[in-house]
Write a protein that holds these residues in place. Structure first.
Motif, mmCIF file in Angstrom:
data_model
loop_
_atom_site.group_PDB
_atom_site.id
_atom_site.type_symbol
_atom_site.label_atom_id
_atom_site.label_comp_id
_atom_site.label_asym_id
_atom_site.label_seq_id
_atom_site.Cartn_x
_atom_site.Cartn_y
_atom_site.Cartn_z
ATOM 1 N N TYR A 290 0.826 -1.211 0.000
ATOM 2 C CA TYR A 290 0.000 0.000 0.000
ATOM 3 C C TYR A 290 0.862 1.263 0.000
ATOM 4 C CZ TYR A 290 -3.628 -3.330 1.361
ATOM 5 O OH TYR A 290 -4.493 -4.387 1.396
ATOM 6 N N TYR A 291 1.951 1.226 0.758
ATOM 7 C CA TYR A 291 2.849 2.381 0.777
ATOM 8 C C TYR A 291 3.524 2.582 -0.572
ATOM 9 C CZ TYR A 291 2.382 2.453 5.879
ATOM 10 O OH TYR A 291 1.887 2.538 7.161
ATOM 11 N N LEU A 292 3.842 1.484 -1.243
ATOM 12 C CA LEU A 292 4.481 1.589 -2.555
ATOM 13 C C LEU A 292 3.537 2.232 -3.573
ATOM 14 C CD1 LEU A 292 6.356 -1.842 -2.829
ATOM 15 C CD2 LEU A 292 7.359 0.427 -2.504
ATOM 16 N N VAL A 293 2.276 1.806 -3.568
ATOM 17 C CA VAL A 293 1.300 2.386 -4.496
ATOM 18 C C VAL A 293 1.099 3.868 -4.198
ATOM 19 C CG1 VAL A 293 -1.102 2.312 -5.274
ATOM 20 C CG2 VAL A 293 0.116 0.181 -4.830
ATOM 21 N N ALA B 112 -15.168 -5.660 -3.515
ATOM 22 C CA ALA B 112 -14.349 -6.161 -4.619
ATOM 23 C C ALA B 112 -12.926 -6.469 -4.156
ATOM 24 C CB ALA B 112 -14.308 -5.144 -5.755
ATOM 25 N N LEU B 113 -12.380 -5.620 -3.282
ATOM 26 C CA LEU B 113 -11.010 -5.818 -2.793
ATOM 27 C C LEU B 113 -10.933 -6.774 -1.607
ATOM 28 C CD1 LEU B 113 -9.595 -2.161 -2.973
ATOM 29 C CD2 LEU B 113 -9.350 -3.999 -4.646
ATOM 30 N N SER B 114 -12.055 -7.015 -0.960
ATOM 31 C CA SER B 114 -12.049 -7.912 0.211
ATOM 32 C C SER B 114 -13.227 -8.877 0.156
ATOM 33 C CB SER B 114 -12.080 -7.104 1.510
ATOM 34 O OG SER B 114 -13.195 -6.212 1.510
ATOM 35 N N PRO B 115 -13.284 -9.743 -0.880
ATOM 36 C CA PRO B 115 -14.427 -10.669 -1.007
ATOM 37 C C PRO B 115 -14.486 -11.699 0.120
ATOM 38 C CG PRO B 115 -12.697 -11.223 -2.573
ATOM 39 C CD PRO B 115 -12.319 -9.916 -1.967
ATOM 40 N N ASN B 116 -13.333 -12.012 0.734
ATOM 41 C CA ASN B 116 -13.288 -12.968 1.846
ATOM 42 C C ASN B 116 -12.961 -12.269 3.163
ATOM 43 O OD1 ASN B 116 -13.845 -15.476 0.487
ATOM 44 N ND2 ASN B 116 -11.842 -15.275 -0.474
ATOM 45 N N GLU B 117 -13.459 -11.039 3.270
ATOM 46 C CA GLU B 117 -13.250 -10.231 4.481
ATOM 47 C C GLU B 117 -11.767 -10.025 4.773
ATOM 48 O OE1 GLU B 117 -15.407 -11.980 7.692
ATOM 49 O OE2 GLU B 117 -17.315 -11.994 6.626
ATOM 50 N N GLU B 118 -11.002 -9.826 3.679
ATOM 51 C CA GLU B 118 -9.584 -9.527 3.860
ATOM 52 C C GLU B 118 -9.407 -8.241 4.656
ATOM 53 O OE1 GLU B 118 -9.661 -12.120 0.164
ATOM 54 O OE2 GLU B 118 -10.897 -10.554 1.050
ATOM 55 N N ASN B 119 -8.315 -8.209 5.392
ATOM 56 C CA ASN B 119 -8.031 -7.044 6.232
ATOM 57 C C ASN B 119 -7.358 -5.973 5.379
ATOM 58 O OD1 ASN B 119 -7.675 -5.363 8.445
ATOM 59 N ND2 ASN B 119 -5.812 -6.395 9.114
ATOM 60 N N PRO C 8 -6.782 -1.698 4.604
ATOM 61 C CA PRO C 8 -6.867 -0.372 5.245
ATOM 62 C C PRO C 8 -7.764 0.574 4.449
ATOM 63 C CG PRO C 8 -4.811 -0.556 4.033
ATOM 64 C CD PRO C 8 -5.506 -1.883 3.885
ATOM 65 N N HIS C 9 -9.036 0.631 4.797
ATOM 66 C CA HIS C 9 -10.007 1.393 4.010
ATOM 67 C C HIS C 9 -9.632 2.870 3.892
ATOM 68 C CE1 HIS C 9 -12.249 -2.219 5.241
ATOM 69 N NE2 HIS C 9 -12.959 -2.049 4.144
ATOM 70 N N GLY C 10 -9.257 3.471 5.009
ATOM 71 C CA GLY C 10 -8.912 4.892 4.981
ATOM 72 C C GLY C 10 -7.710 5.185 4.109
ATOM 73 N N PHE C 11 -6.686 4.326 4.190
ATOM 74 C CA PHE C 11 -5.482 4.542 3.400
ATOM 75 C C PHE C 11 -5.761 4.328 1.910
ATOM 76 C CE2 PHE C 11 -1.165 3.860 1.870
ATOM 77 C CZ PHE C 11 -0.462 4.824 2.589
ATOM 78 N N ILE C 12 -6.592 3.329 1.595
ATOM 79 C CA ILE C 12 -6.961 3.101 0.197
ATOM 80 C C ILE C 12 -7.774 4.277 -0.335
ATOM 81 C CG2 ILE C 12 -8.365 1.654 -1.336
ATOM 82 C CD1 ILE C 12 -7.490 -0.756 0.308
ATOM 83 N N PHE C 13 -8.674 4.798 0.504
ATOM 84 C CA PHE C 13 -9.437 5.984 0.100
ATOM 85 C C PHE C 13 -8.499 7.149 -0.213
ATOM 86 C CE2 PHE C 13 -11.313 10.060 1.427
ATOM 87 C CZ PHE C 13 -12.405 10.131 0.580
ATOM 88 N N GLY D 246 -6.900 -8.932 -5.834
ATOM 89 C CA GLY D 246 -7.198 -7.636 -5.240
ATOM 90 C C GLY D 246 -6.150 -6.599 -5.579
ATOM 91 N N CYS D 247 -4.879 -7.008 -5.621
ATOM 92 C CA CYS D 247 -3.799 -6.078 -5.983
ATOM 93 C C CYS D 247 -3.969 -5.579 -7.411
ATOM 94 C CB CYS D 247 -2.446 -6.768 -5.831
ATOM 95 S SG CYS D 247 -1.982 -7.152 -4.127
ATOM 96 N N ILE D 248 -4.300 -6.512 -8.313
ATOM 97 C CA ILE D 248 -4.520 -6.123 -9.708
ATOM 98 C C ILE D 248 -5.682 -5.147 -9.816
ATOM 99 C CG2 ILE D 248 -5.177 -6.974 -12.001
ATOM 100 C CD1 ILE D 248 -3.771 -9.596 -11.329
ATOM 101 N N GLN D 249 -6.763 -5.447 -9.102
ATOM 102 C CA GLN D 249 -7.935 -4.580 -9.150
ATOM 103 C C GLN D 249 -7.635 -3.211 -8.546
ATOM 104 O OE1 GLN D 249 -11.506 -6.525 -7.634
ATOM 105 N NE2 GLN D 249 -10.767 -8.489 -8.402
ATOM 106 N N LEU D 250 -6.820 -3.177 -7.500
ATOM 107 C CA LEU D 250 -6.480 -1.900 -6.875
ATOM 108 C C LEU D 250 -5.743 -0.999 -7.857
ATOM 109 C CD1 LEU D 250 -6.413 -0.065 -4.413
ATOM 110 C CD2 LEU D 250 -4.321 -1.224 -3.671
ATOM 111 N N PHE D 251 -4.818 -1.572 -8.628
ATOM 112 C CA PHE D 251 -4.137 -0.790 -9.657
ATOM 113 C C PHE D 251 -5.148 -0.237 -10.667
ATOM 114 C CE2 PHE D 251 -0.155 -3.171 -8.548
ATOM 115 C CZ PHE D 251 0.615 -2.050 -8.272
ATOM 116 N N GLY D 252 -6.089 -1.095 -11.081
ATOM 117 C CA GLY D 252 -7.110 -0.658 -12.036
ATOM 118 C C GLY D 252 -7.997 0.430 -11.475
#
Length: 462
Positions: A5-8, A273-280, A282-287, A351-357
């Motif tokens: 997340y920090y890299l992105v 989409a990024l957490s279909p299996n309730e992955e942990n 960071p919502h705020g950081f992604i926002f 999820g990583c691929i989708q986050l880039f998209g």
């Protein structure tokens, strides 16, 4: 939190900083001190207005859940907000054209402050009233301020090309930098300092009050149609005639509704989409990462709009196609990448691929806002600007209400696929808009000027 997340976030921050620092003579337009003073005043007000809006976003759903309401109850509250914007937006927009845009901007501040105050009550009816007030305020936010800016810019005799500077800066600051800071500030108030989830709404009311004071003290009033003999129904008819008689306006409205409808759908879909299996995750950081992507897009838009070689109508076709492609990623990864079976783990490879998209899509959003503002300033007639802009929001709000009502009825991949189709249609309509605009520019007289539209509307006004 994972290094990924920090890299992105860091990569995006470097891109934004690089673009802003590398601006040279080709990207700068010579302006006057009077315009710069006018622009900076508007940017301060717009940033305060957006701060009041962004501060509320991260904690609306959480606050309702803390009051003990379930997903269905909260969904109905959100539908009430969009429904209110749809039902009252056009009326409010017409009143802004008739009663004054400055007055409408002040009304926005008052309405949204009242909406913030209702968040102190755990009563469902009071919260519902707050959502209705918030829907009315949203209609004013996305019409009255822009209408005031365009009218005041023209009234002061500034170069029309300078509008693109104000638009791009407003999106860069209000929808980018302010959004990031507001999200972090809301987190500080609610969690770090322990003031609770209502605190961000109180802070939002304070920012809105400061902005309202600046509007009162430094803005002058401007109007749409100055005639005093037109009632509300006549204004609606005039706006409808303008849309029906000018294909450019109708196309612009369809493009806006399709793109914004897909954008608001994305707001509700990116988390599952990024957490279909309730992955942990960071919502705020992604926002904040998404908002940084939007800043990157607005910085790109600023360069495109200040260079005569790039036409807004032309490059937006590519933007819509790219947006459509990013929304196909959740569909593609569902077939090509094996789903994760670990509950509550870290973000999956898909999820990583989708986050880039999704970051690319948010960059497209950053390009979209100043570009659509520029096109609206060119094609929408001044006398009914707010009314027409809120007409555009009717299909948008209907679409979002339908999606919210049926959000659990279809798989996420189907929803993203539907939005991808809508964005592709937007690209096709944008191509048609460019063709029509070029045809009209090649004619010595454009029959769709505001005066001739008024002449067309006269039989309806009898």
């Amino acid at each position: 939190m994972e290094v990924f997340y920090y890299l992105v976030f860091g990569a995006l921050a470097l891109l934004v900083a690089g673009l802003e620092m590398s601006k040279g003579g080709k990207d700068r337009i010579t302006t006057t001190s009077a315009f710069n003073s006018f622009k900076n005043n508007y940017l301060v007000v717009y940033s305060l207005m957006m701060a009041g809006d962004w501060l509320q976003g991260p904690y609306v759903y959480f606050l309702y859940s803390q009051y003990g309401f379930d997903k269905g109850d909260i969904g109905r509250l959100f539908i009430a907000g969009f429904g209110s914007s749809m039902l009252f937006g056009t009326i409010v927009g017409s009143l802004a054209d008739k009663q004054g845009r400055k007055r409408a901007c002040v009304t926005y501040c008052i309405t949204y402050i009242l909406s913030c105050i209702t968040k102190h009550s755990p009563q469902y009816k009071v919260l519902m009233l707050g959502r209705i007030l918030g829907g009315i305020a949203t209609s004013l936010l996305f019409s009255a301020f822009e209408s005031w800016l365009v009218a005041e810019h023209n009234k002061r005799g500034f170069d029309s090309q300078w509008l693109s500077i104000t638009f791009s800066k407003a999106i860069f600051l209000g929808n980018g930098l302010v959004a990031i800071v507001a999200g972090l500030f809301a987190n500080l108030l609610a969690d770090t300092l322990g003031f609770g989830p209502v605190a961000p709404f109180d802070a939002a009311a304070c920012f809105l009050a400061i902005g309202m004071a600046i509007i009162f003290s430094s803005w002058t009033e401007n109007y749409g149609d100055p005639s005093e003999n037109k009632d509300l129904l006549t204004q609606f008819k005039g706006a409808a005639v303008a849309i029906a008689s000018d294909e450019k306006i109708a196309l612009l409205g369809a493009i806006q509704s399709l793109f914004e409808g897909s954008m608001y759908t994305f707001v509700f879909l990116w988390t599952p989409a990024l957490s279909p299996n309730e992955e942990n995750i960071p919502h705020g950081f992604i926002f904040a990462t998404f908002m940084l992507s939007s800043m990157l897009g607005s910085s790109i838009a600023a360069r495109l709009m200040t260079r005569g070689a790039f036409k807004v109508e032309g490059y937006m076709q590519i933007v819509f196609l790219l947006s459509a492609a990013t929304f196909l990623l959740p569909v593609i990864t569902s077939f090509l990448v094996a789903p994760s079976t670990v509950k509550g783990g870290s973000i999956s490879f898909a999820g990583c691929i989708q986050l880039f998209g999704f970051c690319i899509f948010e960059a497209c959003v950053g390009i979209f806002w100043p570009s659509i503002m520029k096109m609206r300033s060119q094609y929408i007639p001044e006398e009914a600007r707010s009314t027409i802009m809120n007409f555009f929001r009717i299909p948008l709000n209907i679409f979002v209400c339908i999606v919210l009502y049926n959000v659990n009825a279809f798989p996420i991949t189907v929803m993203f696929g539907m939005c991808s189709i809508f964005l592709f249609i937007s690209s096709v309509l944008q191509r048609r808009l460019m063709t029509i605009a070029e045809i009209h520019k090649s004619r010595p007289q454009d029959w769709s000027t505001s005066k001739e539209r008024d002449a067309e509307a006269e039989p309806l006004n009898v």
